[in-house]
Motif scaffolding. Structure first.
Motif, PDB file in Angstrom:
ATOM      1  N   LEU A 160      43.028 -15.982 -19.055  1.00 55.36           N
ATOM      2  CA  LEU A 160      44.048 -16.535 -18.169  1.00 55.36           C
ATOM      3  C   LEU A 160      45.339 -16.761 -18.941  1.00 55.36           C
ATOM      4  O   LEU A 160      45.405 -17.588 -19.858  1.00 55.36           O
ATOM      5  CB  LEU A 160      43.588 -17.838 -17.523  1.00 55.36           C
ATOM      6  CG  LEU A 160      44.543 -18.322 -16.405  1.00 55.36           C
ATOM      7  CD1 LEU A 160      44.465 -17.377 -15.200  1.00 55.36           C
ATOM      8  CD2 LEU A 160      44.213 -19.739 -15.972  1.00 55.36           C
ATOM      9  N   PHE A 161      46.355 -16.017 -18.546  1.00 58.99           N
ATOM     10  CA  PHE A 161      47.672 -16.093 -19.181  1.00 58.99           C
ATOM     11  C   PHE A 161      48.556 -17.036 -18.369  1.00 58.99           C
ATOM     12  O   PHE A 161      48.624 -16.943 -17.139  1.00 58.99           O
ATOM     13  CB  PHE A 161      48.297 -14.694 -19.217  1.00 58.99           C
ATOM     14  CG  PHE A 161      49.645 -14.631 -19.874  1.00 58.99           C
ATOM     15  CD1 PHE A 161      49.765 -14.610 -21.252  1.00 58.99           C
ATOM     16  CD2 PHE A 161      50.807 -14.571 -19.105  1.00 58.99           C
ATOM     17  CE1 PHE A 161      51.007 -14.548 -21.868  1.00 58.99           C
ATOM     18  CE2 PHE A 161      52.049 -14.498 -19.706  1.00 58.99           C
ATOM     19  CZ  PHE A 161      52.154 -14.479 -21.091  1.00 58.99           C
ATOM     20  N   ILE A 162      49.199 -17.983 -19.067  1.00 64.08           N
ATOM     21  CA  ILE A 162      50.092 -18.939 -18.414  1.00 64.08           C
ATOM     22  C   ILE A 162      51.530 -18.494 -18.686  1.00 64.08           C
ATOM     23  O   ILE A 162      52.038 -18.663 -19.810  1.00 64.08           O
ATOM     24  CB  ILE A 162      49.868 -20.372 -18.956  1.00 64.08           C
ATOM     25  CG1 ILE A 162      48.384 -20.763 -18.904  1.00 64.08           C
ATOM     26  CG2 ILE A 162      50.719 -21.365 -18.168  1.00 64.08           C
ATOM     27  CD1 ILE A 162      47.767 -20.745 -17.515  1.00 64.08           C
ATOM     28  N   PRO A 163      52.201 -17.895 -17.705  1.00 64.95           N
ATOM     29  CA  PRO A 163      53.546 -17.339 -17.933  1.00 64.95           C
ATOM     30  C   PRO A 163      54.546 -18.329 -18.514  1.00 64.95           C
ATOM     31  O   PRO A 163      55.334 -17.969 -19.401  1.00 64.95           O
ATOM     32  CB  PRO A 163      53.968 -16.882 -16.531  1.00 64.95           C
ATOM     33  CG  PRO A 163      52.682 -16.564 -15.839  1.00 64.95           C
ATOM     34  CD  PRO A 163      51.729 -17.619 -16.332  1.00 64.95           C
ATOM     35  N   SER A 164      54.534 -19.562 -18.049  1.00 68.14           N
ATOM     36  CA  SER A 164      55.520 -20.544 -18.521  1.00 68.14           C
ATOM     37  C   SER A 164      55.347 -20.877 -20.004  1.00 68.14           C
ATOM     38  O   SER A 164      56.275 -21.354 -20.661  1.00 68.14           O
ATOM     39  CB  SER A 164      55.426 -21.829 -17.691  1.00 68.14           C
ATOM     40  OG  SER A 164      54.146 -22.427 -17.838  1.00 68.14           O
ATOM     41  N   LEU A 165      54.144 -20.618 -20.537  1.00 68.28           N
ATOM     42  CA  LEU A 165      53.871 -20.895 -21.946  1.00 68.28           C
ATOM     43  C   LEU A 165      53.833 -19.624 -22.786  1.00 68.28           C
ATOM     44  O   LEU A 165      53.713 -19.689 -24.008  1.00 68.28           O
ATOM     45  CB  LEU A 165      52.534 -21.634 -22.086  1.00 68.28           C
ATOM     46  CG  LEU A 165      52.425 -22.973 -21.348  1.00 68.28           C
ATOM     47  CD1 LEU A 165      51.007 -23.510 -21.434  1.00 68.28           C
ATOM     48  CD2 LEU A 165      53.417 -23.980 -21.921  1.00 68.28           C
TER      49      LEU A 165
END
Length: 201
Positions: A160-165
């Motif tokens: 799971l990739f968190i775009p904002s981070l």
């Protein structure tokens, strides 16, 4: 006040212990008390968390908290959902993080919608028959990667990739995850309810 965690997951215990420190609660696992895990027959995170919390409270004769969490993938109609921990077994594969991740990647082949989220339902009860369980939800939105990235965390964290981070959950520090995760969001809500309804803290 003793609070029994309806789980034997050491990593989950470690995360929740940090989150519940402000209330000065003694968080112990049901396994340390010789309590077997409850059945999880339902299709929603909230229902499964509630049945687990009531089971732990009944067997321990004390307050209990249960977490039911997992990954919800848009392109798979919300799967793996409540079956996240044993997703691979649905495809005759062993129950393990590695196999769960491998099966998920296989199921996502050819799908352009990579939207996914970690979901956490936290339920706390003062007793097994508590008529007013405290229920909190947390959701952490992200995008599914096509390959594993990072070595931290557990479960689907490397996918799971968190775009904002600009990082996968597995690439975050424990401190970052504890502050931002679906479990952290649900815990903040639950702590607020415990203070207001249970008059703790």
């Amino acid at each position: 006040m003793r609070l029994v965690l309806a789980s034997n997951n050491a990593k989950k215990l470690a995360e929740l212990q940090v989150l519940f420190t402000p209330l000065g609660m003694d968080l112990v696992t049901q396994g340390s008390l010789g309590i077997a895990e409850a059945q999880e027959p339902f299709h929603t995170f909230v229902e499964n968390a509630l049945v687990k919390a009531r089971h732990a409270a009944h067997e321990s004769a004390s307050a209990a908290i249960a977490d039911d969490s997992g990954l919800s993938v848009e392109a798979l109609g919300g799967a793996p959902g409540v079956l996240s921990a044993r997703y691979a077994t649905l495809f005759d594969r062993p129950k393990s993080d590695a196999d769960n991740n491998a099966v998920l990647l296989e199921q996502m082949q050819g799908k352009s919608d990579r939207a996914a989220r970690f979901v956490c339902a936290l339920v706390a009860v003062r007793s097994a028959d508590d008529p007013e369980p405290l229920i909190a939800m947390g959701r952490w939105q992200g995008q599914l990667l096509t390959t594993l990235q990072g070595a931290g965390g557990f479960g689907y964290d490397p996918l799971l990739f968190i775009p904002s981070l600009n990082a996968s959950v597995a690439q975050l520090s424990a401190e970052q995850k504890n502050a931002l995760s679906h479990r952290a969001l649900a815990s903040v809500d639950l702590l607020k309810q415990m203070r207001e309804v249970w008059h703790l803290g």
